[in-house]
Design a protein around this motif. Structure first.
Motif, PDB file in Angstrom:
ATOM      1  N   ILE A 150       0.866  -1.178   0.000  1.00  0.00           N
ATOM      2  CA  ILE A 150       0.000   0.000   0.000  1.00  0.00           C
ATOM      3  C   ILE A 150       0.904   1.230   0.000  1.00  0.00           C
ATOM      4  O   ILE A 150       1.875   1.303   0.762  1.00  0.00           O
ATOM      5  CB  ILE A 150      -0.905   0.004   1.245  1.00  0.00           C
ATOM      6  N   TYR A 151       0.597   2.204  -0.847  1.00  0.00           N
ATOM      7  CA  TYR A 151       1.471   3.365  -1.012  1.00  0.00           C
ATOM      8  C   TYR A 151       1.037   4.581  -0.198  1.00  0.00           C
ATOM      9  O   TYR A 151       1.829   5.476   0.053  1.00  0.00           O
ATOM     10  CB  TYR A 151       1.538   3.739  -2.497  1.00  0.00           C
ATOM     11  N   ASN A 152      -0.234   4.618   0.205  1.00  0.00           N
ATOM     12  CA  ASN A 152      -0.742   5.785   0.916  1.00  0.00           C
ATOM     13  C   ASN A 152      -0.824   5.499   2.409  1.00  0.00           C
ATOM     14  O   ASN A 152      -1.466   4.534   2.827  1.00  0.00           O
ATOM     15  CB  ASN A 152      -2.123   6.168   0.369  1.00  0.00           C
ATOM     16  N   LYS A 153      -0.209   6.321   3.219  1.00  0.00           N
ATOM     17  CA  LYS A 153      -0.147   6.095   4.667  1.00  0.00           C
ATOM     18  C   LYS A 153      -1.515   6.158   5.331  1.00  0.00           C
ATOM     19  O   LYS A 153      -1.710   5.592   6.406  1.00  0.00           O
ATOM     20  CB  LYS A 153       0.798   7.112   5.313  1.00  0.00           C
ATOM     21  N   SER A 154      -2.464   6.832   4.702  1.00  0.00           N
ATOM     22  CA  SER A 154      -3.791   6.964   5.311  1.00  0.00           C
ATOM     23  C   SER A 154      -4.659   5.732   5.067  1.00  0.00           C
ATOM     24  O   SER A 154      -5.738   5.604   5.642  1.00  0.00           O
ATOM     25  CB  SER A 154      -4.510   8.201   4.769  1.00  0.00           C
ATOM     26  N   VAL A 155      -4.199   4.825   4.202  1.00  0.00           N
ATOM     27  CA  VAL A 155      -4.971   3.626   3.859  1.00  0.00           C
ATOM     28  C   VAL A 155      -4.477   2.439   4.673  1.00  0.00           C
ATOM     29  O   VAL A 155      -3.297   2.093   4.631  1.00  0.00           O
ATOM     30  CB  VAL A 155      -4.873   3.320   2.349  1.00  0.00           C
ATOM     31  N   HIS A 156      -5.381   1.844   5.420  1.00  0.00           N
ATOM     32  CA  HIS A 156      -5.054   0.678   6.248  1.00  0.00           C
ATOM     33  C   HIS A 156      -5.240  -0.596   5.434  1.00  0.00           C
ATOM     34  O   HIS A 156      -6.120  -0.685   4.586  1.00  0.00           O
ATOM     35  CB  HIS A 156      -5.942   0.637   7.489  1.00  0.00           C
ATOM     36  N   PHE A 157      -4.414  -1.604   5.704  1.00  0.00           N
ATOM     37  CA  PHE A 157      -4.442  -2.848   4.934  1.00  0.00           C
ATOM     38  C   PHE A 157      -4.507  -4.043   5.882  1.00  0.00           C
ATOM     39  O   PHE A 157      -3.670  -4.200   6.757  1.00  0.00           O
ATOM     40  CB  PHE A 157      -3.190  -2.949   4.065  1.00  0.00           C
ATOM     41  N   THR A 158      -5.543  -4.879   5.713  1.00  0.00           N
ATOM     42  CA  THR A 158      -5.694  -6.092   6.509  1.00  0.00           C
ATOM     43  C   THR A 158      -5.511  -7.306   5.592  1.00  0.00           C
ATOM     44  O   THR A 158      -6.346  -7.560   4.727  1.00  0.00           O
ATOM     45  CB  THR A 158      -7.089  -6.166   7.159  1.00  0.00           C
ATOM     46  N   PRO A 159      -4.401  -8.056   5.737  1.00  0.00           N
ATOM     47  CA  PRO A 159      -4.174  -9.229   4.870  1.00  0.00           C
ATOM     48  C   PRO A 159      -5.251 -10.292   5.090  1.00  0.00           C
ATOM     49  O   PRO A 159      -5.709 -10.502   6.210  1.00  0.00           O
ATOM     50  CB  PRO A 159      -2.797  -9.743   5.328  1.00  0.00           C
ATOM     51  N   ILE A 160      -5.657 -10.969   3.997  1.00  0.00           N
ATOM     52  CA  ILE A 160      -6.626 -12.054   4.127  1.00  0.00           C
ATOM     53  C   ILE A 160      -6.055 -13.391   3.639  1.00  0.00           C
ATOM     54  O   ILE A 160      -6.509 -14.437   4.068  1.00  0.00           O
ATOM     55  CB  ILE A 160      -7.953 -11.747   3.394  1.00  0.00           C
ATOM     56  N   TYR A 161      -5.084 -13.346   2.750  1.00  0.00           N
ATOM     57  CA  TYR A 161      -4.379 -14.580   2.406  1.00  0.00           C
ATOM     58  C   TYR A 161      -3.066 -14.253   1.693  1.00  0.00           C
ATOM     59  O   TYR A 161      -2.861 -13.139   1.223  1.00  0.00           O
ATOM     60  CB  TYR A 161      -5.245 -15.517   1.567  1.00  0.00           C
ATOM     61  N   ILE A 162      -2.177 -15.248   1.655  1.00  0.00           N
ATOM     62  CA  ILE A 162      -0.881 -15.084   1.003  1.00  0.00           C
ATOM     63  C   ILE A 162      -0.939 -15.721  -0.379  1.00  0.00           C
ATOM     64  O   ILE A 162      -1.322 -16.872  -0.537  1.00  0.00           O
ATOM     65  CB  ILE A 162       0.245 -15.724   1.832  1.00  0.00           C
ATOM     66  N   GLU A 163      -0.544 -14.962  -1.367  1.00  0.00           N
ATOM     67  CA  GLU A 163      -0.544 -15.412  -2.749  1.00  0.00           C
ATOM     68  C   GLU A 163       0.895 -15.715  -3.180  1.00  0.00           C
ATOM     69  O   GLU A 163       1.814 -14.953  -2.887  1.00  0.00           O
ATOM     70  CB  GLU A 163      -1.139 -14.311  -3.622  1.00  0.00           C
ATOM     71  N   LYS A 164       1.087 -16.819  -3.880  1.00  0.00           N
ATOM     72  CA  LYS A 164       2.404 -17.176  -4.391  1.00  0.00           C
ATOM     73  C   LYS A 164       2.552 -16.669  -5.824  1.00  0.00           C
ATOM     74  O   LYS A 164       1.606 -16.683  -6.602  1.00  0.00           O
ATOM     75  CB  LYS A 164       2.590 -18.692  -4.365  1.00  0.00           C
ATOM     76  N   ILE A 165       3.759 -16.218  -6.158  1.00  0.00           N
ATOM     77  CA  ILE A 165       4.081 -15.822  -7.518  1.00  0.00           C
ATOM     78  C   ILE A 165       4.835 -16.979  -8.156  1.00  0.00           C
ATOM     79  O   ILE A 165       5.873 -17.414  -7.647  1.00  0.00           O
ATOM     80  CB  ILE A 165       4.929 -14.542  -7.556  1.00  0.00           C
ATOM     81  N   LEU A 166       4.317 -17.497  -9.263  1.00  0.00           N
ATOM     82  CA  LEU A 166       4.858 -18.700  -9.878  1.00  0.00           C
ATOM     83  C   LEU A 166       5.436 -18.411 -11.258  1.00  0.00           C
ATOM     84  O   LEU A 166       4.941 -17.548 -11.990  1.00  0.00           O
ATOM     85  CB  LEU A 166       3.753 -19.752 -10.011  1.00  0.00           C
TER      86      LEU A 166
END
Length: 309
Positions: A150-166
């Motif tokens: 997330i690039y904006n400090k005012s935006v909160h981020f709650t992870p929901i799952y981990i994605e793999k890059i293949l």
């Protein structure tokens, strides 16, 4: 002193011109000048130095602008929070998602929201994650679902799952398959051995493109992009038709049958080959109960979906 006057001051400070500020605000320049003059009389201090070429903030003006930004931000937040205390069928919750991620789990997101927020109308806005993040910051979007960072400090981020890059290539790609005995140890692929291959990548600046470039750099090379796209589904299609090698997120397993697919997927040992997918919203902008229900709606659906674990 009202919101309108505060907005006037911020517009002049930004444009450094009464004329340009008036155009942006859709007011006449005399009306704008008079409003600022009344404000300065009320405060008994000048907010702007004026000359024929530009308008500059005075020291008092600098302090006023900082305070005005914070006041308008708080007023906007308060309006939004009060709005979401109402519970009637006309209430709307807006969710932002990219076309790719919307395609893969928007249906169970909507199901979860309908169960937890039955009185709300759901509005979907599609777009690239940086665009959606800006809408959240501006108060034009309640939530977004997209990858970190997330690039904006005012935006909160709650992870929901981990994605793999293949790492991926077509099963008919004889050159790519001929390297497997040396490149694949049964667990991870050695990407360095594919450094001369033609890569199909997202366009520069998009999150997965930035990540792909970093992954390749960690293996000691820069990828040779022969084709670029803004859409991950397009990249998958191009790999399916054997135009080159690529990186794709594990979320794509939501919509394809791996065994029947013409594309092979290989994990990477790099620490960069994982990223969080989560819910983004403006901290303190919405009612906490609403935030909790949205997070719960999506989290519950993800936890029961084997392809996203």
């Amino acid at each position: 002193m009202d919101e309108k006057v505060l907005q006037y001051v911020l517009a002049i400070a930004k444009t450094k011109s009464f004329t340009q500020a008036a155009e942006q605000l859709y007011v006449s320049q005399p009306a704008l000048s008079q409003a600022i003059k009344r404000l300065e009389c009320e405060l008994e201090v000048e907010l702007f130095y004026r000359d024929r070429t530009k308008v500059v903030l005075t020291p008092a003006g600098v302090i006023f602008v900082e305070g005005a930004r914070e006041i308008l931000k708080q007023v906007d937040n308060l309006k939004r929070q009060i709005k979401h205390f109402r519970a009637n069928p006309q209430d709307t919750i807006s969710i932002g998602v990219s076309q790719f991620y919307g395609k893969h789990f928007l249906y169970f997101l909507i199901d979860g929201l309908k169960q937890n927020l039955p009185s709300y109308r759901i509005k979907i806005i599609e777009g690239e994650s940086k665009f959606l993040e800006n809408l959240i910051d501006q108060g034009k979007l309640d939530f977004g679902i997209f990858p970190a960072p997330i690039y904006n400090k005012s935006v909160h981020f709650t992870p929901i799952y981990i994605e793999k890059i293949l790492f991926t290539f077509n099963k008919r790609n004889k050159d790519a398959f001929s390297l497997l005995p040396n490149a694949f140890d049964g667990k991870y692929i050695n990407l360095f051995l594919y450094k001369e291959f033609p890569f199909i990548l997202l366009k520069e600046g998009l999150k997965l493109r930035v990540l792909a470039d970093k992954i390749c750099t960690s293996y000691g090379f820069k990828p040779k992009a022969i084709l670029e796209s803004e859409n991950l589904d397009t990249i998958y299609s191009l790999v399916t038709h054997n135009y080159g090698v690529a990186f794709l997120p594990s979320t794509i397993f939501q919509s394809i049958n791996i065994e029947k697919s013409e594309v092979s997927f290989y994990p990477l040992k790099s620490k960069l080959s994982k990223r969080d997918i989560g819910i983004a919203y403006k901290e303190g902008y919405l009612d906490k109960n609403l935030v909790s229900k949205v997070v719960q709606s999506i989290g519950n659906k993800v936890s029961t979906n084997k392809n996203l674990k």
